[in-house]
Design an enzyme around this catalytic site. Structure first.
Site, PDB file in Angstrom:
ATOM      1  N   HIS A 211       0.852  -1.194   0.000  1.00 52.51           N
ATOM      2  CA  HIS A 211       0.000   0.000   0.000  1.00 52.51           C
ATOM      3  C   HIS A 211       0.887   1.244   0.000  1.00 52.51           C
ATOM      4  O   HIS A 211       2.124   1.135   0.040  1.00 52.51           O
ATOM      5  CB  HIS A 211      -0.967  -0.013   1.186  1.00 52.51           C
ATOM      6  CG  HIS A 211      -0.328  -0.222   2.533  1.00 52.51           C
ATOM      7  ND1 HIS A 211       0.562   0.689   3.071  1.00 52.51           N
ATOM      8  CD2 HIS A 211      -0.442  -1.223   3.435  1.00 52.51           C
ATOM      9  CE1 HIS A 211       0.950   0.252   4.255  1.00 52.51           C
ATOM     10  NE2 HIS A 211       0.364  -0.909   4.497  1.00 52.51           N
TER      11      HIS A 211
ATOM     12  N   HIS B 143       3.746   1.632   2.574  1.00 53.71           N
ATOM     13  CA  HIS B 143       4.996   0.930   2.248  1.00 53.71           C
ATOM     14  C   HIS B 143       5.830   1.764   1.275  1.00 53.71           C
ATOM     15  O   HIS B 143       7.054   1.888   1.423  1.00 53.71           O
ATOM     16  CB  HIS B 143       4.696  -0.432   1.590  1.00 53.71           C
ATOM     17  CG  HIS B 143       4.024  -1.420   2.501  1.00 53.71           C
ATOM     18  ND1 HIS B 143       2.913  -2.139   2.132  1.00 53.71           N
ATOM     19  CD2 HIS B 143       4.308  -1.805   3.770  1.00 53.71           C
ATOM     20  CE1 HIS B 143       2.546  -2.937   3.131  1.00 53.71           C
ATOM     21  NE2 HIS B 143       3.372  -2.739   4.140  1.00 53.71           N
TER      22      HIS B 143
ATOM     23  N   CYS C 162      -3.362 -10.967  19.143  1.00 56.03           N
ATOM     24  CA  CYS C 162      -3.961 -10.395  17.930  1.00 56.03           C
ATOM     25  C   CYS C 162      -3.088 -10.813  16.749  1.00 56.03           C
ATOM     26  O   CYS C 162      -1.910 -10.446  16.692  1.00 56.03           O
ATOM     27  CB  CYS C 162      -4.051  -8.872  17.995  1.00 56.03           C
ATOM     28  SG  CYS C 162      -4.508  -8.189  16.377  1.00 56.03           S
TER      29      CYS C 162
ATOM     30  N   CYS D 221      -1.691  -7.865  14.586  1.00 54.88           N
ATOM     31  CA  CYS D 221      -0.485  -7.223  15.126  1.00 54.88           C
ATOM     32  C   CYS D 221       0.637  -8.231  15.314  1.00 54.88           C
ATOM     33  O   CYS D 221       1.775  -7.838  15.534  1.00 54.88           O
ATOM     34  CB  CYS D 221      -0.744  -6.598  16.491  1.00 54.88           C
ATOM     35  SG  CYS D 221      -1.997  -5.328  16.523  1.00 54.88           S
TER      36      CYS D 221
ATOM     37  N   CYS E 242      -9.011  -5.839  19.890  1.00 50.66           N
ATOM     38  CA  CYS E 242      -7.685  -5.258  19.655  1.00 50.66           C
ATOM     39  C   CYS E 242      -7.821  -3.773  19.340  1.00 50.66           C
ATOM     40  O   CYS E 242      -8.613  -3.398  18.484  1.00 50.66           O
ATOM     41  CB  CYS E 242      -6.990  -5.977  18.489  1.00 50.66           C
ATOM     42  SG  CYS E 242      -5.659  -5.007  17.778  1.00 50.66           S
TER      43      CYS E 242
ATOM     44  N   HIS F  12      -6.703  -3.265  15.410  1.00 50.56           N
ATOM     45  CA  HIS F  12      -7.455  -3.909  14.332  1.00 50.56           C
ATOM     46  C   HIS F  12      -8.958  -3.973  14.576  1.00 50.56           C
ATOM     47  O   HIS F  12      -9.709  -4.377  13.697  1.00 50.56           O
ATOM     48  CB  HIS F  12      -6.899  -5.308  14.067  1.00 50.56           C
ATOM     49  CG  HIS F  12      -5.541  -5.275  13.436  1.00 50.56           C
ATOM     50  ND1 HIS F  12      -4.390  -5.193  14.173  1.00 50.56           N
ATOM     51  CD2 HIS F  12      -5.161  -5.251  12.138  1.00 50.56           C
ATOM     52  CE1 HIS F  12      -3.356  -5.146  13.351  1.00 50.56           C
ATOM     53  NE2 HIS F  12      -3.790  -5.173  12.121  1.00 50.56           N
TER      54      HIS F  12
ATOM     55  N   LYS G 247      -7.984   6.794   7.797  1.00 54.07           N
ATOM     56  CA  LYS G 247      -6.934   5.772   7.887  1.00 54.07           C
ATOM     57  C   LYS G 247      -7.066   4.797   6.731  1.00 54.07           C
ATOM     58  O   LYS G 247      -8.174   4.431   6.345  1.00 54.07           O
ATOM     59  CB  LYS G 247      -7.100   4.987   9.195  1.00 54.07           C
ATOM     60  CG  LYS G 247      -6.273   5.528  10.334  1.00 54.07           C
ATOM     61  CD  LYS G 247      -6.479   4.689  11.565  1.00 54.07           C
ATOM     62  CE  LYS G 247      -5.534   3.496  11.575  1.00 54.07           C
ATOM     63  NZ  LYS G 247      -5.499   2.827  12.878  1.00 54.07           N
TER      64      LYS G 247
ATOM     65  N   LYS H 189      -8.208  -1.688   4.211  1.00 54.44           N
ATOM     66  CA  LYS H 189      -8.627  -2.550   3.109  1.00 54.44           C
ATOM     67  C   LYS H 189     -10.084  -2.933   3.249  1.00 54.44           C
ATOM     68  O   LYS H 189     -10.830  -2.952   2.287  1.00 54.44           O
ATOM     69  CB  LYS H 189      -7.770  -3.820   3.089  1.00 54.44           C
ATOM     70  CG  LYS H 189      -6.455  -3.586   2.406  1.00 54.44           C
ATOM     71  CD  LYS H 189      -5.751  -4.876   2.163  1.00 54.44           C
ATOM     72  CE  LYS H 189      -6.452  -5.654   1.065  1.00 54.44           C
ATOM     73  NZ  LYS H 189      -5.823  -6.933   0.799  1.00 54.44           N
TER      74      LYS H 189
HETATM   75  O1  ME8 Z   1       4.835  -3.956  10.562  1.00 62.73           O
HETATM   76  N1  ME8 Z   1       1.560   5.083   6.397  1.00 62.73           N
HETATM   77  O2  ME8 Z   1       4.909  -4.848   8.433  1.00 62.73           O
HETATM   78  P1  ME8 Z   1       3.788  -3.967   7.704  1.00 62.73           P
HETATM   79  C1  ME8 Z   1       2.893   4.978   6.528  1.00 62.73           C
HETATM   80  N2  ME8 Z   1       6.445  -6.802   9.212  1.00 62.73           N
HETATM   81  N3  ME8 Z   1       3.529   3.853   6.870  1.00 62.73           N
HETATM   82  C2  ME8 Z   1       2.782   2.771   7.104  1.00 62.73           C
HETATM   83  C3  ME8 Z   1       1.376   2.781   6.982  1.00 62.73           C
HETATM   84  C4  ME8 Z   1       0.759   4.014   6.602  1.00 62.73           C
HETATM   85  N4  ME8 Z   1      -0.547   4.149   6.467  1.00 62.73           N
HETATM   86  N5  ME8 Z   1       0.930   1.548   7.275  1.00 62.73           N
HETATM   87  C5  ME8 Z   1       2.016   0.788   7.573  1.00 62.73           C
HETATM   88  C6  ME8 Z   1       5.249  -4.773   9.746  1.00 62.73           C
HETATM   89  N6  ME8 Z   1       3.133   1.527   7.473  1.00 62.73           N
HETATM   90  C7  ME8 Z   1       6.323  -5.765  10.180  1.00 62.73           C
HETATM   91  C8  ME8 Z   1       7.627  -5.016  10.357  1.00 62.73           C
HETATM   92  S1  ME8 Z   1      10.250  -4.973  10.857  1.00 62.73           S
HETATM   93  C9  ME8 Z   1      11.347  -6.024  11.581  1.00 62.73           C
HETATM   94  C10 ME8 Z   1       8.788  -5.906  10.781  1.00 62.73           C
HETATM   95  C11 ME8 Z   1       4.523   1.089   7.742  1.00 62.73           C
HETATM   96  O3  ME8 Z   1       3.768  -4.488   6.308  1.00 62.73           O
HETATM   97  C12 ME8 Z   1       4.653   0.389   9.073  1.00 62.73           C
HETATM   98  O4  ME8 Z   1       4.717   1.322  10.105  1.00 62.73           O
HETATM   99  O5  ME8 Z   1       2.538  -3.958   8.493  1.00 62.73           O
HETATM  100  C13 ME8 Z   1       5.944  -0.368   8.887  1.00 62.73           C
HETATM  101  O6  ME8 Z   1       7.047   0.426   9.186  1.00 62.73           O
HETATM  102  C14 ME8 Z   1       5.922  -0.717   7.400  1.00 62.73           C
HETATM  103  O7  ME8 Z   1       4.924   0.119   6.796  1.00 62.73           O
HETATM  104  C15 ME8 Z   1       5.590  -2.169   7.159  1.00 62.73           C
HETATM  105  O8  ME8 Z   1       4.354  -2.479   7.730  1.00 62.73           O
END
Ligand code: ME8
Length: 654
Positions: free
Chosen positions: A17, A20, A125, A128, A143, A146, A293, A296
């Site tokens: 998304h 990322h 959860c 998370c 949670c 979520h 926010k 999905k």
């Molecule tokens: O948390 N705006 O993975 P993830 C900005 N696998 N950044 C965002 C966001 C948003 N709306 N939503 C998510 C994980 N992120 C774990 C991490 S690290 C050892 C393991 C950011 O796919 C989120 O904060 O849920 C995180 O830094 C990254 O995207 C991956 O999120």
């Protein structure tokens, strides 16, 4: 000097998304800036592929977890490629080398007596991938992130003695003000630490998809313990050349939601494994969509790959870096992306290059004489060239939007210089001086903007016949011969679509058919009772000639939920189901894997709830392509699947 920068590693349980994409862009900016500064940079990103969440999603789509992550992880690699992300390594936690090194560290901590076995009972959860204390849940054991019910889990587990590191960690945080950034996050963490640090459950037995414990293969290593280690395993822990050279990390760029994992759990693991702590963990803010926010399940999403295909990587990168204040939440909308791109990229920067190179071609056939002496207006402009040291300071303080501001202030100055000096009116000698000055400024600008908009920077450099080298060349040069290429457009103006997409008025949801009966007063109408989650409704549909009741009952169909109710032969219809028709064949539009009540959407359009009438609905052309329901070639979907229709291509959906 070495510089090691990482992003978080993403869960590939769904496609990437824009959050990322945002994180990768800021990390790539830092990597490129430090490379221009002639530092030895290592930039790591990747995917976090174990855990219950992945196992569950793979199962729902009838795939083995490994086959599933193999496919999904490619989408993240593709995103990086399209965004021009210059990572040095893309780690996947299913890589053999990661698994091996991860077991090694687990064993090391275990052998030091810092991991012990116990029974655990707690609320988990899966979203998370985290246990919660009852006091931190919302009423009904929900949670807080979520908004879903957590699972009560009781299993035999291994525990990491995290409590032992509490004092050492607090001391470290206090003594290293640059460890947790932005600063305001430090206080939050210290406050939470005051409540006392508990030991951490680091193994699970209730599912299989993870790295088996080296000492007990009934258990798999907790996904966060496994995932955090990626930052050292990717460097070839324990003996790899890169590990020796690059660890500790200079910065982990991660989102605010996973701060605790990175500034509490991760440092404790590192201390337990006798490794140094990263210099900085920078928690960026979240990107919201028009104030909402990302979600999905509510259809509030934007596919970053579509966005790049529509607007180009540079415009997307520029928007993220400039419009979202570093460390804070920010709002994304296509309108503001277009506005930013048109004003700052096409008008300010694009125009400056266009004017300069077309005048050099027109007046000097592309070749300028060397210029040694400049008058006051030139010297005034030269004085305004941004000070590289100050810009680098801002980058090092992670205040990149202020850095961008300063760069674009200078671009503005260059444009005012053109307006002030009016080269088209000047004599030949003055013309040469003015245009020479502009080319040199553009060369410096191309270096400064390279970390932000790399494609455009390369184009500028190419057009003025030089290369993006390093900040060593960041100095206004006098007395060189300049030869440039034919002008080329740097940024096309992006279009704002004035009217809203017609699809946006629709609110489609998945409904389960509870019963189908004949309408007492009609030969072709059914009365269909449906449920949209908790809500029940009645539909009246003219399907009798085409479909039998038992072909409808029990199915998950798609319903227009915001139509004004209408009475059909005395019975009120509170919605309309979607069906496709071709050559007199009619098939229902279906969402077999989704929950009743799930939102149906297309990427980038947030569904509305205002009531519409049937004529408005009929104007929206929905079709079938490859057994999927599409609008303008974009698939309709839920958070679980694309919407399915069992009929040939081209069938119309009504
Ligand atoms: O948390 N705006 O993975 P993830 C900005 N696998 N950044 C965002 C966001 C948003 N709306 N939503 C998510 C994980 N992120 C774990 C991490 S690290 C050892 C393991 C950011 O796919 C989120 O904060 O849920 C995180 O830094 C990254 O995207 C991956 O999120």
């Amino acid at each position: 000097m070495k510089y090691y920068v990482t992003t978080a590693i993403d869960y590939p349980n769904a496609k990437p998304h824009i959050g990322h994409a945002y994180e990768k862009v800021i990390a790539d900016f830092c990597a490129r800036w430090h490379r221009l500064n002639s530092e030895d940079v290592f930039f790591l990103t990747g995917t976090d592929e174990h855990g219950q969440k992945i196992e569950k999603t793979a199962k729902e789509s009838n795939q083995a977890p490994k086959a599933f992550v193999d496919k999904m992880s490619k989408c993240f690699v593709e995103l990086c490629k399209k965004l021009n992300i210059t990572y040095d390594e893309f780690i996947r936690t299913t890589d053999e080398s990661h698994i091996k090194a991860c077991k090694l560290i687990f064993k090391k901590v275990f052998d030091k007596g810092l991991i012990y076995k116990d029974t655990y009972e707690g609320f988990y959860c899966t979203g998370c991938e985290q246990f919660y204390l009852e006091k931190d849940l919302e009423p009904g054991n929900i949670c807080p992130v979520h908004k879903k019910k957590v699972e009560l889990i009781k299993e035999e587990s291994y525990f990491f003695k995290m409590s032992k590191f509490q004092d050492k960690l607090i001391k470290h945080i206090k003594e290293h003000p640059e460890f947790i950034l932005p600063k305001f996050r430090q206080k939050e963490i210290l406050n939470r630490l005051k409540e006392g640090l508990k030991d951490l459950c680091v193994s699970r037995t209730s599912f299989k998809w993870g790295i088996p414990l080296p000492n007990d293969s009934k258990h798999v290593i907790y996904v966060w313990f496994d995932a955090l280690l990626n930052y050292v395993t990717a460097l070839g822990y324990p003996n790899g050349k890169n590990f020796k050279k690059f660890w500790p990390a200079d910065v982990h760029h991660i989102g605010k939601d996973i701060m605790w994992f990175h500034v509490v759990i991760w440092p404790c693991i590192l201390m337990a494994a006798d490794l140094k702590l990263p210099k900085t963990v920078f928690g960026h803010g979240f990107i919201n969509l028009k104030g909402e926010k990302l979600s999905k399940s509510r259809g509030i999403v934007v596919d970053p790959i579509n966005l790049i295909d529509n607007y180009g990587a540079d415009s997307v990168r520029y928007f993220f870096m400039r419009e979202i204040p570093a460390g804070m939440d920010g709002d994304f909308s296509e309108e503001s992306l277009i506005e930013r791109s048109n004003s700052d990229l096409a008008d300010s920067l694009g125009n400056l290059l266009q004017r300069t190179s077309s005048m050099i071609n027109r007046y000097f056939k592309g070749e300028l004489p060397a210029v040694k002496t400049f008058s006051k207006v030139e010297n005034d402009l030269i004085k305004k060239i941004p000070d590289l040291k100050k810009l680098t300071e801002l980058v090092n303080k992670f205040e990149w939007n202020r850095c961008l501001e300063k760069i674009w202030d200078f671009i503005k100055e260059c444009n005012s210089y053109v307006a002030k000096t009016e080269p088209w009116k000047a004599d030949e000698k003055r013309k040469a001086v003015i245009l020479y000055t502009l080319v040199e400024c553009l060369r410096l600008i191309s270096l400064l903007v390279y970390p932000i908009i790399p494609d455009a920077a390369e184009k500028i450099a190419k057009q003025i016949n030089c290369k993006i080298t390093s900040f060593k060349d960041y100095k206004f040069q006098k007395n060189r011969k300049i030869k440039i290429k034919k002008p080329e457009i740097l940024f096309k103006k992006l279009e704002i679509s004035e009217k809203e997409d017609p699809f946006a008025i629709l609110n489609l949801k998945v409904a389960k058919v509870d019963s189908v009966e004949n309408h007492p007063d009609s030969d072709n109408l059914y009365i269909i009772k449906i449920s949209l989650g908790k809500e029940k409704r009645t539909l009246v549909a003219g399907l009798k000639q085409y479909i039998k009741p038992n072909e409808i009952k029990g199915k998950n169909i798609v319903v227009v939920t915001n139509l004004k109710p209408a009475k059909l032969r005395g019975v009120e219809s509170q919605g309309m189901l979607l069906a496709a028709e071709k050559n007199k064949k009619v098939r229902l539009v279906e969402a077999p894997k989704s929950k009743p009540g799930a939102q149906v959407y297309i990427d980038g359009i947030t569904p509305k709830t205002e009531k519409i009438n049937i004529e408005q609905f009929f104007k929206i052309k929905l079709k079938v392509k490859g057994k999927k329901a599409v609008y303008n070639n974009q698939p309709l979907k839920t958070d679980k699947e694309d919407i399915f229709v069992d009929i040939e291509d081209g069938a119309e959906i009504r």
